[in-house]
Design an enzyme around this catalytic site. Structure first.
Site, PDB file in Angstrom:
ATOM      1  CG  ASP A  43      38.026  36.892  35.205  1.00 51.66           C
ATOM      2  OD1 ASP A  43      37.218  36.234  34.543  1.00 51.66           O
ATOM      3  OD2 ASP A  43      39.255  36.882  34.983  1.00 51.66           O
ATOM      4  CB  THR A 140      39.960  33.457  31.980  1.00 52.11           C
ATOM      5  OG1 THR A 140      38.690  34.014  32.337  1.00 52.11           O
ATOM      6  CG2 THR A 140      41.015  34.047  32.890  1.00 52.11           C
TER       7      THR A 140
END
Ligand code: NAG
Ligand code: NAG
Length: 341
Positions: A43, A140
């Site tokens: 990320d 995620t």
């Protein structure tokens, strides 16, 4: 279009980070945020790189970026290992940028430059002006599970989405593999020697072109220099409810599965829903691998702009329709994204 190159390369970066994560039992590179959602090295690395690239390429303009991650978690003193991993990942990746015809920095970026690049993505957007909207790793949870996730970027001008890019690093070559949960067990694993197994794609669309494009990711050849081999994609032409596949989120927190089952029943759909993590669902609609995406979140749920914008323009330019449930188009349309807002 350099965004295509950028996303191809970012998708490959994510694959590498994911493969590292999936093969190790250690979870030191995964953290929980205050809202209990997960965040990983990927990320922050992707956000830092996109932010750096946009600032470098558009150096004569003020760049406004609305993005998911902030630097608070990363700057905490107990995140030193994580920060080091981000710095290494970003620099390793930037060093390869010239392979994709992109610029790399003259020397490796320092920690403070990387933190600056991440924190610069703090715009609040709005209806006026030009804003980039980024979700460095959408889904995620899918990423951590070795399943589907996406890298998403959109450009919004005066409140209108004008460009969307969606990297889907794990999108399988055969659509049948999309429906497999825990895909790492059921999908063929890429081995170091295999040059043929392909997964992953990047999709791209520009407002008003009436075209959406897909570039497959190419694997296995270390000397490979990137070249554009994008193909046009279009939404499915199936309009028989019995042959219709609809997709929906995997997590119950993001949609009401029994409500969508009710809608599917009343529409006469016969097939099982395709439950997929992340904005890969929009990619599936744009490619014609599914006909409808339905999402019925609980009241009070607020969709984040970075979870939606890039997917919207890609589906629309591929010939689909995106709407909320209050304004459905007449009849059953192809390439249809229905959401409760
Ligand atoms: C965003 O971060 C920059 C530093 O990267 C800072 O100068 C600016 O004031 C911040 N803006 C907002 C809206 O917080
Ligand atoms: C989900 O939908 C079903 C069927 O319409 C409904 O009975 C149920 O109350 C809904 N659940 C939530 C949490 O909204």
């Amino acid at each position: 279009m350099w965004l295509f190159e950028l996303f191809t390369w970012l998708a490959l970066l994510c694959q590498r980070v994911q493969e590292g994560l999936v093969s190790s039992t250690s979870n030191e590179h995964v953290m929980s945020k205050d809202d209990d959602s997960l965040v990983t090295v990927a990320d922050w690395s992707v956000q830092a790189i996109v932010s750096w690239m946009l600032s470098e390429s558009l150096s004569n303009q003020k760049v406004s970026i609305v993005a998911e991650e902030d630097v608070q978690t990363l700057s905490k003193s107990d995140s030193v290992g994580l920060l080091t991993a981000v710095v290494n990942t970003v620099n390793e990746c930037l060093a390869e940028a010239p392979k994709y015809g992109l610029q790399s920095p003259k020397k490796a970026l320092g920690t403070s430059q990387i933190l600056e690049a991440i924190s610069q993505c703090n715009s609040t957007g709005g209806r006026k002006g030009r804003h980039w909207v980024l979700d460095p790793v959408d889904g995620t949870l899918g990423f951590v599970r070795g399943d589907q996730y996406a890298v998403a970027l959109a450009l919004i001008e005066e409140g209108k989405i004008v460009i969307g890019v969606l990297g889907c690093p794990n999108y399988p070559r055969k659509k049948e593999w999309l429906s497999h949960h825990h895909s790492s067990q059921t999908m063929p694993k890429m081995s170091d020697t295999s040059e043929t197994w392909e997964k992953g794609c990047v999709m791209y669309a520009q407002r008003g072109s009436g075209e959406a494009w897909m570039q497959p990711l190419i694997h296995g050849n270390k000397k490979h220099t990137w070249s554009n081999s994008a193909q046009r994609v279009q939404v499915s032409s199936i309009d028989d409810p019995a042959l219709t596949t609809f997709c929906e989120p995997v997590e119950r927190a993001n949609t009401n599965h029994s409500f969508s089952a009710g809608v599917a029943h009343s529409m006469g759909f016969k097939k099982q829903p395709l439950r997929v993590h992340s904005m890969v669902k929009y990619a599936a609609i744009a490619r014609g691998d599914a006909e409808i995406f339905m999402k019925f979140a609980q009241s009070g749920y607020k969709e984040k702009i970075w979870d939606h914008a890039a997917g919207v323009i890609i589906v629309e330019e591929a010939g689909g329709v995106v709407t909320d449930v209050w304004r459905p188009p007449p009849g059953l349309l192809k390439g249809f994204v229905l959401r409760r807002s």
